[in-house]
Design an enzyme around this catalytic site. Sequence first.
Site, PDB file in Angstrom:
ATOM      1  N   LYS A  88       0.847  -1.192   0.000  1.00  0.00           N
ATOM      2  CA  LYS A  88       0.000   0.000   0.000  1.00  0.00           C
ATOM      3  C   LYS A  88       0.881   1.241   0.000  1.00  0.00           C
ATOM      4  O   LYS A  88       1.949   1.245   0.619  1.00  0.00           O
ATOM      5  CB  LYS A  88      -0.901  -0.026   1.248  1.00  0.00           C
ATOM      6  CG  LYS A  88      -1.956   1.073   1.320  1.00  0.00           C
ATOM      7  CD  LYS A  88      -2.859   0.862   2.536  1.00  0.00           C
ATOM      8  CE  LYS A  88      -3.948   1.928   2.655  1.00  0.00           C
ATOM      9  NZ  LYS A  88      -4.863   1.653   3.788  1.00  0.00           N
ATOM     10  N   SER A 163      -9.829   1.462   2.887  1.00  0.00           N
ATOM     11  CA  SER A 163      -8.953   2.268   2.052  1.00  0.00           C
ATOM     12  C   SER A 163      -7.873   1.477   1.317  1.00  0.00           C
ATOM     13  O   SER A 163      -7.280   2.003   0.389  1.00  0.00           O
ATOM     14  CB  SER A 163      -8.289   3.346   2.910  1.00  0.00           C
ATOM     15  OG  SER A 163      -7.418   2.750   3.859  1.00  0.00           O
ATOM     16  N   SER A 187     -10.010  -1.085   7.011  1.00  0.00           N
ATOM     17  CA  SER A 187      -9.440  -0.812   5.689  1.00  0.00           C
ATOM     18  C   SER A 187      -8.757  -1.996   5.019  1.00  0.00           C
ATOM     19  O   SER A 187      -8.382  -1.900   3.855  1.00  0.00           O
ATOM     20  CB  SER A 187      -8.446   0.348   5.772  1.00  0.00           C
ATOM     21  OG  SER A 187      -9.151   1.564   5.852  1.00  0.00           O
TER      22      SER A 187
END
Lengths: 517, 122
Positions: A88, A163, A187
């Site tokens: 990420k 996310s 997330s």
Amino acid sequence: MTDQAPQSADLTTWSATELAAGFRAGTVTAAEITEAHLARAERFDAGLGAFVQLDSAGARRRAADLDARRADGAPDLGPLAAVPVALKDNLMRAGHPTGCASRILADFVSPYDATSVARLEAAGAVLIGRTNMDEFGMGSSTEHTVHGPTHNPHDLSRTAGGSSGGSAAAVAAGFAPLAIGSDTGGSVRQPAAFCGIAGLKPTYGRVSRYGLVAYASSLDTVAPFARSVADLALCLDVLTAEDPRDPTSVAVSSGMTATTLEDGIAGLRIGVPAEAFALGVDPSTESAVRAALAALEGAGARIVPIDLPHTAHAVATYYVLCTSEASSNLARYDGVRYGHRARPAAGERPFDLDTMYARSRAEGFGTEVKLRILLGTYCLSSGAIDAYYGHATKVRALIRQDYTDAFASHCDLIAMPTTLGPAFELGGKVHDRIATYRSDALTVGPSLAGIPALSVPCGTTDDGLPVGLQLVAPAFDEATLLRAARAYEKVAPTLPRPSLPEPADPPAATGDQETDR
Amino acid sequence: MDAETVERLARLSQLELTEAEVTRARSELEGLLALFDSLRSVDVTAVTEAVAASGSATGPVDLALGAPVTAESAERSPHGRAGAAVRARTDAPDTPLEPSEVLRNAPARREDQFEVPRVVRR
């Protein structure tokens, strides 16, 4: 998926466990593994938007190095040797950009490695690229991003979740068998559920947060995605470590989770909170989860009803706290030491310091981030802090107590849906903030309690969209959590691999690509 | 939530907002604060606040710094379980980043320093 024989010619269908074993045994090279995954990502990611940047050149160099060391007779190159891993875009990797999908960090290059990144590399992983996300982790759909949204591999018109949507989509699409995300309030678990893969939020303190860009420090965790439970355990065992650079990290005595994975769940008590199903769970999601509970019972577990009386207050509590912490954490983006700095337009007077700060932040942050900063600033402002921040910290203690009581008296694990419904249409919720926040209702509770939770695929809705079963364990009991998830995985309905649309013009270039969607 | 309050929050947050953003923030913040106000129905008398995600589901949270409380840290702490805090970092020098590494991300620099707008009057 790991139950199937790994000998498919397509290496992108292999699990991390199988790839590492194949490399160790000498049946596949790191270069073959890396090329297969890069080729798939280069071919299909234009339609998904999972990656912000694919580090093709770096991954190839790394694979060549691993192959050379293996040829030289290096005895053991690590538990993740030759396994492609996607990161990420909020995890620092020395010498590489870290952008958090934000304009304010557009040109930022990490001066050091996050501890988790260093541990992955030390374990032999091949880091293949940075994945898309909601800006600074603030969102549930990977739509609040300067790179454009990530699409769900199972239905391109829908969100991959957020996310950590880019990491989830990358694993579901077969671009990597493992990806790292971060889970502050769901997330990783929510995008895992939406994309039909497994995702684990570890106990707060189990994995170092050093080098993870801070959003809400009392809630942030570094968290892995995989297509199998065994791969989650493999990755978690690599990430687990006490780290002097993160004072909230803890020495975990029962470090390994992979060793007890196949021990079964005979007699395990699994609590099911009625409150979780009273929050408006979509009927087709509920029936998939109820079927999963029956399957767990069939595998030897005992299903017991429990109460988590403060469940309905988790969303409000979570958003008071995470916005308050975000408003503090994001004060560091001031346009002085790093990040975007606003410049006066031609003919405009030079900025004074305050104007430079305020204009830089106005230009650098997206709408969602600005709103959360304002909200957090309000919750912390004199006159409001006791009523909002102070009060929420006490409700948080009650929510945590609910879990403590349940584990002390009634059950070993808790099971519930990961989400209220399946992946929603892109653009569908982005304008209804309260509805979006409410959709986090089932993941924020374990985050507030600081305890581990994971999502595993449990079939589909009537429309064929993946559904996630969430399992929750007491602090630091990831071993039981993963063991139960593994027992369920063996009897769970299998999901078809998403069929990705062929690109109109297959890209010929195979070098580094910096997309700017 | 009036415009003045939003503008005050924007100043405290060091954020320049357009008029349209102020208008939008007013209604958004109002809706979200209404959600937050639902927490007032929760009786928190005699509840000790939890500032951090304790690593222990069974133990209390450290109030000062919010470290997870482990059995060992609780034993070491002069305050017992409730005071078992974040361990202090060892007071030893570490290798800092090279100035060139630190300045690499600077949006404006002069020699080995970050350049900022003048903050004192001539």
